[in-house]
Design a protein around this motif. Structure first.
Motif, PDB file in Angstrom:
ATOM      1  N   PRO A 127       0.844  -1.198   0.000  1.00 54.93           N
ATOM      2  CA  PRO A 127       0.000   0.000   0.000  1.00 54.93           C
ATOM      3  C   PRO A 127       0.879   1.249   0.000  1.00 54.93           C
ATOM      4  N   LEU A 128       0.528   2.210  -0.873  1.00 46.17           N
ATOM      5  CA  LEU A 128       1.337   3.415  -1.018  1.00 46.17           C
ATOM      6  C   LEU A 128       0.503   4.678  -0.813  1.00 46.17           C
ATOM      7  N   THR A 129       1.130   5.665  -0.205  1.00 43.08           N
ATOM      8  CA  THR A 129       0.570   7.014  -0.157  1.00 43.08           C
ATOM      9  C   THR A 129       1.263   7.841  -1.224  1.00 43.08           C
ATOM     10  N   LEU A 186       1.292 -11.349   1.284  1.00 36.75           N
ATOM     11  CA  LEU A 186       1.735 -10.514   2.392  1.00 36.75           C
ATOM     12  C   LEU A 186       1.324  -9.068   2.123  1.00 36.75           C
ATOM     13  N   ILE A 187       0.645  -8.454   3.091  1.00 26.59           N
ATOM     14  CA  ILE A 187       0.322  -7.028   3.008  1.00 26.59           C
ATOM     15  C   ILE A 187       1.430  -6.280   3.742  1.00 26.59           C
ATOM     16  N   LEU A 188       2.188  -5.504   3.021  1.00 28.37           N
ATOM     17  CA  LEU A 188       3.361  -4.833   3.572  1.00 28.37           C
ATOM     18  C   LEU A 188       2.992  -3.531   4.267  1.00 28.37           C
ATOM     19  N   PRO A 189       3.840  -3.030   5.158  1.00 31.36           N
ATOM     20  CA  PRO A 189       3.564  -1.765   5.839  1.00 31.36           C
ATOM     21  C   PRO A 189       3.402  -0.614   4.852  1.00 31.36           C
ATOM     22  N   VAL A 190       2.522   0.322   5.185  1.00 32.19           N
ATOM     23  CA  VAL A 190       2.265   1.467   4.325  1.00 32.19           C
ATOM     24  C   VAL A 190       3.527   2.327   4.195  1.00 32.19           C
ATOM     25  N   LYS A 191       3.826   2.723   2.956  1.00 32.94           N
ATOM     26  CA  LYS A 191       4.952   3.611   2.690  1.00 32.94           C
ATOM     27  C   LYS A 191       4.489   4.719   1.748  1.00 32.94           C
ATOM     28  N   THR A 192       5.240   5.816   1.729  1.00 32.64           N
ATOM     29  CA  THR A 192       5.036   6.796   0.670  1.00 32.64           C
ATOM     30  C   THR A 192       5.682   6.239  -0.595  1.00 32.64           C
ATOM     31  N   LEU A 193       5.231   6.720  -1.732  1.00 34.09           N
ATOM     32  CA  LEU A 193       5.822   6.245  -2.983  1.00 34.09           C
ATOM     33  C   LEU A 193       7.316   6.534  -3.030  1.00 34.09           C
TER      34      LEU A 193
END
Length: 256
Positions: free
Chosen positions: A107-109, A147-154
């Motif tokens: 997931p990306l911001t 696997l759902i990975l930790p949220v990161k910025t692009l």
């Protein structure tokens, strides 16, 4: 036969108590001692037959039976990096991506993201999305839980990917640029041919990373950063799809 995710060491002829989530699911289904179920660990190429042996108020005991080397995973491993769509659309995307056989979801911001998560709120969402992926695999028969990975910025993710071994994995960027290749053309050009073999084979475990934006897409600067990191721009055709539809259409084209 009901299937349950059991992320513990499984081996034939052992008796064990199911994890809390699986136990609740068994109780909701009102299963009884003697009923047959299927267990899978989430990271193997098979599953175990099992039998319910004891039902407690909040616990369920089972006897693990034979191992079935059932392979339902795509030959190609697709890692999806996606600008998170808002509201329930991300839940829906995770569920359907897991059904299709995605290997992982990042997931990306991004600059145009409507949904912005950080800290504890982001951590809770990741746990929630992981449970959505588990439920989807229980339903569809998949034995690998993405696997759902930790949220990161692009920006964080592109930098991390460039410094990690993951940079060796081909990257495809969903884009409206005039020079974008048709997705299937790019897949045939940049992905090892053996990785496109029939599902159930073990031809290639390298795979591909697919980057897709949120509502409104990625900004030009973000696309430029991805291209500089080695991504190839691809298109799904002349129509402009919703963020969650575009990601799933790409997965379907690569995996099904």
């Amino acid at each position: 036969m009901p299937r349950f995710h059991c992320p513990t060491a499984l081996s034939s002829s052992t008796v064990l108590e199911l994890p809390a989530g699986a136990a609740r699911h068994v109780q909701v289904l009102r299963l009884q001692p003697g009923d047959a179920i299927t267990l899978f660990g989430g990271d193997t190429s098979g599953e175990f037959h099992a039998t319910v042996t004891q039902m407690g108020r909040s616990s369920v005991q089972v006897r693990v039976g034979d191992f079935a080397p059932t392979q339902r995973e795509p030959a190609l491993r697709v890692h999806l990096a996606v600008g998170m769509p808002a509201n329930e659309r991300m839940d829906w995307l995770v569920e359907k991506a897991a059904e299709l056989g995605v290997a992982s979801i990042q997931p990306l911001t991004t600059e145009r993201s409507v949904l912005r998560l950080s800290g504890e709120r982001a951590d809770k969402k990741v746990v929630h999305w992981q449970s959505v992926a588990v439920a989807a695999c229980e339903q569809c028969g998949g034995n690998h839980v993405p696997l759902i990975l930790p949220v990161k910025t692009l920006a964080q993710w592109v930098k991390y990917r460039g410094e990690a071994a993951g940079s060796a994995v081909p990257g495809l960027l969903l884009s409206l640029r005039a020079n974008a290749l048709a997705l299937r053309t790019a897949a045939a050009t940049f992905i090892e041919p053996s990785a496109l073999a029939a599902p159930g084979t073990s031809a290639s475990r390298l795979g591909v990373t697919f980057l897709s934006g949120p509502e409104g897409g990625l900004s030009q600067g973000e696309e430029d950063a991805a291209l500089a990191a080695g991504f190839t721009p691809v298109t799904l055709g002349p129509r402009v799809l919703r963020a969650e539809t575009a990601a799933l259409a790409a997965l379907a084209a690569l995996l099904v």
